[in-house]
Scaffold this active site. Structure first.
Site, PDB file in Angstrom:
ATOM      1  N   CYS A 197      25.527 -42.063  34.698  1.00 39.65           N
ATOM      2  CA  CYS A 197      26.053 -40.960  33.902  1.00 39.65           C
ATOM      3  C   CYS A 197      26.449 -39.803  34.832  1.00 39.65           C
ATOM      4  O   CYS A 197      27.310 -39.972  35.687  1.00 39.65           O
ATOM      5  CB  CYS A 197      25.046 -40.546  32.828  1.00 39.65           C
ATOM      6  SG  CYS A 197      25.781 -39.523  31.510  1.00 39.65           S
ATOM      7  N   GLU A 204      20.179 -48.024  30.533  1.00 41.16           N
ATOM      8  CA  GLU A 204      18.827 -48.110  29.979  1.00 41.16           C
ATOM      9  C   GLU A 204      18.820 -47.930  28.461  1.00 41.16           C
ATOM     10  O   GLU A 204      17.812 -48.189  27.811  1.00 41.16           O
ATOM     11  CB  GLU A 204      17.906 -47.073  30.645  1.00 41.16           C
ATOM     12  CG  GLU A 204      18.114 -45.636  30.213  1.00 41.16           C
ATOM     13  CD  GLU A 204      19.268 -44.912  30.898  1.00 41.16           C
ATOM     14  OE1 GLU A 204      19.352 -43.685  30.739  1.00 41.16           O
ATOM     15  OE2 GLU A 204      20.077 -45.571  31.592  1.00 41.16           O
ATOM     16  N   HIS A 246      24.861 -45.135  29.875  1.00 46.72           N
ATOM     17  CA  HIS A 246      23.424 -45.244  30.137  1.00 46.72           C
ATOM     18  C   HIS A 246      23.004 -46.704  29.991  1.00 46.72           C
ATOM     19  O   HIS A 246      22.801 -47.175  28.870  1.00 46.72           O
ATOM     20  CB  HIS A 246      22.630 -44.382  29.153  1.00 46.72           C
ATOM     21  CG  HIS A 246      22.714 -42.926  29.425  1.00 46.72           C
ATOM     22  ND1 HIS A 246      21.886 -42.290  30.329  1.00 46.72           N
ATOM     23  CD2 HIS A 246      23.549 -41.971  28.951  1.00 46.72           C
ATOM     24  CE1 HIS A 246      22.193 -41.005  30.391  1.00 46.72           C
ATOM     25  NE2 HIS A 246      23.201 -40.782  29.555  1.00 46.72           N
TER      26      HIS A 246
END
Length: 207
Positions: A79, A185, A183
């Protein structure tokens, strides 16, 4: 072991939990002298570019990150962390980045919603036959939250884009430097696969 660079503006909790789920060891690192101890580094980031690069420089991390990259070991920016890898950003004035990749960070312009927030499909570039993208398919969805995007100078570094009223840089890679605008994750199975692919590249690297 993977080092997660903590300079006060990273989404550390969800990223560290993702690495735990994948079974990879990590440590948070904010001291430049310790960067060289790791087989891979992740540079996360949430917030404004100018504040982030100022924090990195205040902690003395800039030279340490550049030395780490020069050693040939892998680094991944996520990011805002990806944006910091580039030459400069126009977010709230012009700010110089780490210049590990060529390009600039600019704001979305147009009659559409900003920030770009939500799930979007990846469009894999034709030159992207890399271990980082193993098992990731054209059209897979990942999760974005950003108001600024990267204009990459060298198209060979552009591994994947997404569509948001224009082609938007999604994944970059050149040598041992990688970045993801979204992102991973928070991007379900696809994001976890990308993180695992990066972690696999870190395995066996001598710290």
């Amino acid at each position: 072991m993977i080092g997660i660079i903590d300079y006060g503006m990273g989404n550390l909790y969800s990223l560290s939990k993702a690495l735990e789920r994948l079974g990879y060891s990590y440590e948070f690192v904010s001291v430049p002298e310790r960067l060289q101890e790791y087989t891979g580094l992740i540079l996360p980031g949430v917030g404004a570019f100018g504040d982030a690069i100022a924090n990195i420089r205040e902690l003395g991390l800039e030279q340490g990150i550049q030395d780490y990259v020069a050693s040939g070991r892998p680094i991944l920016g996520i990011c805002l962390g990806m944006q910091l890898l580039f030459d400069k950003s126009e977010e709230h004035g012009e700010h110089q980045g780490l210049s590990l990749l060529g390009g600039e960070v600019v704001r979305f312009q147009g009659d559409y919603k900003v920030p770009h927030m939500g799930w979007n499909q990846l469009k894999i570039s034709t030159n992207s036959n890399l271990p980082l993208l193993e098992g990731v398919a054209d059209g897979d969805y990942v999760y974005f939250v950003h108001s600024y995007h990267v204009r990459v100078k060298d198209r060979a570094a552009l591994l994947a884009t997404t569509e948001y009223n224009q082609d938007v840089t999604a994944i970059v890679g050149q040598g041992n430097v990688y970045g993801m605008q979204f992102h991973p994750e928070k991007s379900g199975d696809t994001g976890m696969r990308l993180l695992r692919n990066f972690a696999v590249q870190c395995e066996g690297v001598l710290a």
